[in-house]
Scaffold this motif. Sequence first.
Motif, PDB file in Angstrom:
ATOM      1  N   ASP A  40       4.018  18.149 -29.025  1.00  0.00           N
ATOM      2  CA  ASP A  40       5.243  18.394 -28.269  1.00  0.00           C
ATOM      3  C   ASP A  40       5.098  19.651 -27.403  1.00  0.00           C
ATOM      4  N   CYS A  41       5.634  19.573 -26.201  1.00  0.00           N
ATOM      5  CA  CYS A  41       5.717  20.743 -25.322  1.00  0.00           C
ATOM      6  C   CYS A  41       7.179  21.174 -25.313  1.00  0.00           C
ATOM      7  N   ASP A  42       7.583  21.845 -26.387  1.00  0.00           N
ATOM      8  CA  ASP A  42       8.990  22.190 -26.629  1.00  0.00           C
ATOM      9  C   ASP A  42       9.315  23.502 -25.924  1.00  0.00           C
ATOM     10  N   SER A  62       5.331  15.132 -23.815  1.00  0.00           N
ATOM     11  CA  SER A  62       4.454  15.283 -24.976  1.00  0.00           C
ATOM     12  C   SER A  62       3.100  14.636 -24.703  1.00  0.00           C
TER      13      SER A  62
END
Length: 513
Positions: free
Chosen positions: A307-309, A341
Amino acid sequence: MGGSFHISHHASGAVFRGRRFLIVLPLALLLPSVRIDAQFLGTPLDCRKMCVCASNIISCSRMNLTNVPTKLPKYTAVLDLSFNSINKLRAEWAPEKLSKLQKLLLSHNGLFFLSTEAFVHVTRLRYLDLSSNDLRQLDEFIFEPLEHLEVLLLYNNHIAQIDRSAFAGLLSLQRLYMSQNNISRFPLELVKERSRLETIQLLDVSFNRIKSLPLHEFKDLPAWIKNGLYFHRNPLPCSCELYDMVARWNLKELSSVVDFRDEHTCVLPGPQKEKMSIMDLDKVYLNCSEVKILNEEAYLEQFLVLDCDTRQKDMMKNWALPGNIPLSSEKKTAVMNTDGSLQLGPLKVEDSGVYTCYATSDSYNETLYVTVIVFNSTTSGGLENLKTAYTTLVACLISVVMVLIYLYLTPCRCSCCPGQDLEKTNPGDSIHSSAVSIPHAQEEMGQQRGGVGGKDFPYRHVAFMEAKEQLEQNGRLNPIGEEDEEWQGDSQERRRSVAESVSSVCSDTPMVV
């Protein structure tokens, strides 16, 4: 004729006066209501004496107004009524639609009443300031007409009750400030997945009376909501779960924790209700485990999603593979999803490394690093190792059981056992002496020598004595007993050999004769 005319004239006059009375009476009844409406509506706008008018901005701040001025221009974009005495905002304050009004300031007015139709004619509002008043509750659908509202200030009031539908219809709301109130329930419906306001970026409920937080629901929130979720200075009970959440937000550098690190306090258990910093719970008080951001771990042939949160919503995202290699369509085992993501798989050992997510926007850039560790085995291999260990354990248990059976369940050969009618034929065969007498042993040895080429074969003679009949003396048995008296006719050499044989029985190592 004259009399009749006179009578008719008086009758017509009476009828006329009666009609006039009927007309005047309703007007008299309407006068109080007109006076009341005039009192509620206030005086017409006067840009010379009452307010300051600058193009589409009207400022009536600090003018001791008790009502909103009437006859506001339709082109009004900003209306400042702060620092007055307008304690009620009725539906009649804006009798005509103000379609261009975008900013309404009503702070510091002692306002305690909001009509459910107070904002029907100002639906284009984008900024509403109701802070520093005496509001105590927010009724249902109170802000529903304000679908374009972006900022709502409600801090420094006495709000204790909030209807769950109070903020329904705020489709464009981005920032909601409700600090310094008497709120005791966290409004989870504002940030929860299916019911949250889609555009919300900041929710401030600090300095309230909230005693519990939905910590499990907080874990599922995206980082761009956590970044603007302010809940410091609430009487939250200290716990390791609370510390774990706050510490993780601090490691991710979320503004809601980093900017107010020392303001995040909790209440220790006990009658004194002592407050302490949440970030210190891992040191002395509750001894909570230190929080660390773990790497992603996987096995061969598995699939993994990274994930690229980010801390802001709707950012442009790009991934770089280990070695800072840009992601390309040729890499079939690494695919970027629509939500930003990165999906990896089936994994190989060479897929281990640091993956980088670059997130950009018009006003903010962010870089996230994710370390992936791929073990050189599969999950099925791990299960096979577990099965092998289980089989080994079962084999060991079976071996122990077999040994116990051999020790305790083998057939008994002793004369004391049932079915064994063996009698002592010779005092020399007594259990108190050597298992086999020395002369008898010598005879057997002689026979064996003659039968096997004259070679000598030593024999071990071991006797097990009953504990209650043993007579210990410095670790050795006293060979002199009742049975020894029956052997007085034997030779002195035989008695010495028997004593040595008996002594060998009770020694730690059986004697070889």
